[in-house]
Design a protein around this motif. Structure first.
Motif, short mmCIF file in Angstrom:
data_model
loop_
_atom_site.label_atom_id
_atom_site.label_comp_id
_atom_site.label_asym_id
_atom_site.label_seq_id
_atom_site.Cartn_x
_atom_site.Cartn_y
_atom_site.Cartn_z
N ARG A 122 -13.22 -4.40 -2.91
CA ARG A 122 -12.45 -4.73 -1.71
C ARG A 122 -11.23 -5.59 -2.06
O ARG A 122 -10.14 -5.38 -1.53
CB ARG A 122 -13.34 -5.46 -0.69
CG ARG A 122 -14.29 -4.55 0.05
CD ARG A 122 -14.89 -5.25 1.26
NE ARG A 122 -15.78 -6.33 0.84
CZ ARG A 122 -17.09 -6.17 0.67
NH1 ARG A 122 -17.65 -5.00 0.86
NH2 ARG A 122 -17.84 -7.20 0.30
N MET A 123 -11.44 -6.56 -2.95
CA MET A 123 -10.32 -7.42 -3.35
C MET A 123 -9.26 -6.62 -4.09
O MET A 123 -8.05 -6.83 -3.89
CB MET A 123 -10.84 -8.56 -4.22
CG MET A 123 -11.72 -9.56 -3.49
SD MET A 123 -12.41 -10.84 -4.58
CE MET A 123 -10.90 -11.65 -5.11
N LYS A 124 -9.69 -5.70 -4.95
CA LYS A 124 -8.74 -4.86 -5.68
C LYS A 124 -7.95 -3.99 -4.72
O LYS A 124 -6.72 -3.85 -4.86
CB LYS A 124 -9.49 -3.99 -6.69
CG LYS A 124 -8.59 -3.12 -7.54
CD LYS A 124 -9.41 -2.31 -8.54
CE LYS A 124 -8.49 -1.41 -9.38
NZ LYS A 124 -9.29 -0.62 -10.36
N ALA A 125 -8.64 -3.39 -3.74
CA ALA A 125 -7.95 -2.56 -2.75
C ALA A 125 -6.96 -3.37 -1.93
O ALA A 125 -5.86 -2.91 -1.62
CB ALA A 125 -8.98 -1.89 -1.84
N ALA A 126 -7.34 -4.62 -1.60
CA ALA A 126 -6.43 -5.48 -0.84
C ALA A 126 -5.20 -5.84 -1.65
O ALA A 126 -4.07 -5.86 -1.12
CB ALA A 126 -7.17 -6.76 -0.41
N LYS A 179 1.77 -2.58 -2.54
CA LYS A 179 2.50 -1.44 -1.97
C LYS A 179 3.35 -1.87 -0.78
O LYS A 179 4.49 -1.41 -0.61
CB LYS A 179 1.52 -0.35 -1.55
CG LYS A 179 0.88 0.39 -2.72
CD LYS A 179 -0.04 1.49 -2.22
CE LYS A 179 -0.62 2.28 -3.40
NZ LYS A 179 -1.53 3.37 -2.95
N ALA A 180 2.80 -2.78 0.04
CA ALA A 180 3.55 -3.26 1.20
C ALA A 180 4.78 -4.04 0.74
O ALA A 180 5.87 -3.90 1.30
CB ALA A 180 2.66 -4.13 2.07
N ALA A 181 4.60 -4.89 -0.31
CA ALA A 181 5.74 -5.65 -0.83
C ALA A 181 6.78 -4.73 -1.43
O ALA A 181 7.99 -4.93 -1.25
CB ALA A 181 5.24 -6.65 -1.87
N GLU A 182 6.32 -3.69 -2.13
CA GLU A 182 7.25 -2.73 -2.73
C GLU A 182 8.02 -1.97 -1.66
O GLU A 182 9.24 -1.75 -1.78
CB GLU A 182 6.48 -1.76 -3.61
CG GLU A 182 7.37 -0.76 -4.35
CD GLU A 182 6.56 0.18 -5.23
OE1 GLU A 182 7.16 1.14 -5.75
OE2 GLU A 182 5.36 -0.06 -5.41
N ALA A 183 7.31 -1.59 -0.60
CA ALA A 183 7.98 -0.87 0.49
C ALA A 183 8.99 -1.77 1.19
O ALA A 183 10.09 -1.34 1.53
CB ALA A 183 6.92 -0.38 1.49
N ALA A 184 8.64 -3.04 1.38
CA ALA A 184 9.57 -3.96 2.02
C ALA A 184 10.81 -4.19 1.15
O ALA A 184 11.94 -4.26 1.65
CB ALA A 184 8.86 -5.30 2.30
N ALA A 185 10.58 -4.30 -0.18
CA ALA A 185 11.72 -4.48 -1.09
C ALA A 185 12.62 -3.26 -1.09
O ALA A 185 13.85 -3.37 -1.10
CB ALA A 185 11.20 -4.77 -2.50
N SER A 186 11.98 -2.06 -1.08
CA SER A 186 12.79 -0.85 -1.06
C SER A 186 13.62 -0.73 0.21
O SER A 186 14.78 -0.35 0.21
CB SER A 186 11.86 0.36 -1.20
OG SER A 186 11.15 0.34 -2.40
#
Length: 225
Positions: free
Chosen positions: A203-207, A213-220
């Motif tokens: 669960r921690m790994k998935a989080a 991914k969310a940070a990467e999408a926000a940066a993009s």
């Protein structure tokens, strides 16, 4: 309360907070009555009935019970429900009643039943308390069934009295004695905790992956803007 939350309340008693394998409560019947599958399952179902019914009763009366006398009230409720269960077993399943013996009466003082009444049912509604009690009862039954299957299989070579290994099997007599049950429970506790730790790491790994991914999408998105 949302259906997902009710499922979480129910499911935590199966593995995450299993009464025997994690909380280490009510070990006495796990050592004493799990020599056969039938006895272990009967005790598990009896405790499930008692803990679920008591949770509902405690939840219903929690607003009218003075905090100073709440424990005697809980014990009285548990004793009444256990008496009903005893009378039903004695009337319709006398052999099981005799096999379980004094441990049926001791259900009144099982720590897991009083603990769920005090920790959960006295603070939550009827539906949530039912799910909590039923989940803990199912977890208790699952643990009792697992222990009794292994003990009967290795200690007698049978399952529910039916031979499995044949006449040439030499039973492991240690498994029908309390020390054998104690060692078995130790291994099962270790296995359950290892499994829970593995699931928590997943669960921690998935989080972390989702956060990356969310940070990467926000940066993009920021770069495009």
């Amino acid at each position: 309360m949302e259906q997902k939350s009710l499922w979480q309340i129910f499911s935590k008693g199966l593995l995450a907070e299993n009464p025997i394998f994690i909380l280490a409560l009510s070990l006495c019947p796990a050592l004493a009555v799990t020599t056969t599958v039938v006895n272990g399952l009967t005790m598990g179902l009896t405790v499930t009935f008692v803990i679920t019914t008591n949770n509902v009763v405690v939840s219903l009366v929690r607003r009218w019970v003075n905090q100073k006398v709440r424990v005697p009230v809980y014990i009285t409720s548990i004793a009444t429900i256990v008496t009903v269960a005893q009378l039903v077993l004695q009337a319709y399943f006398p052999d099981l009643y005799d096999a379980l013996g004094i441990y049926l009466a001791l259900v009144v003082v099982f720590a897991i039943i009083l603990a769920r009444a005090e920790v959960f049912a006295s603070k939550h509604g009827v539906v949530a308390s039912f799910c909590d009690g039923f989940g803990m009862g199912c977890g208790f039954t699952l643990a009792m069934l697992t222990i009794s299957v292994i003990r009967e299989l290795l200690g007698a070579g049978t399952i529910c009295g039916i031979p499995v290994f044949g006449a040439g099997y030499q039973p492991m007599l240690m498994m029908v004695l309390p020390p054998g049950a104690f060692m078995l429970i130790g291994y099962l506790v270790a296995a359950t905790k290892t499994w829970n730790r593995h699931k928590e790491q997943q669960r921690m790994k998935a989080a972390r992956i989702a956060a990356a991914k969310a940070a990467e999408a926000a940066a993009s998105k920021g770069g495009v803007d």
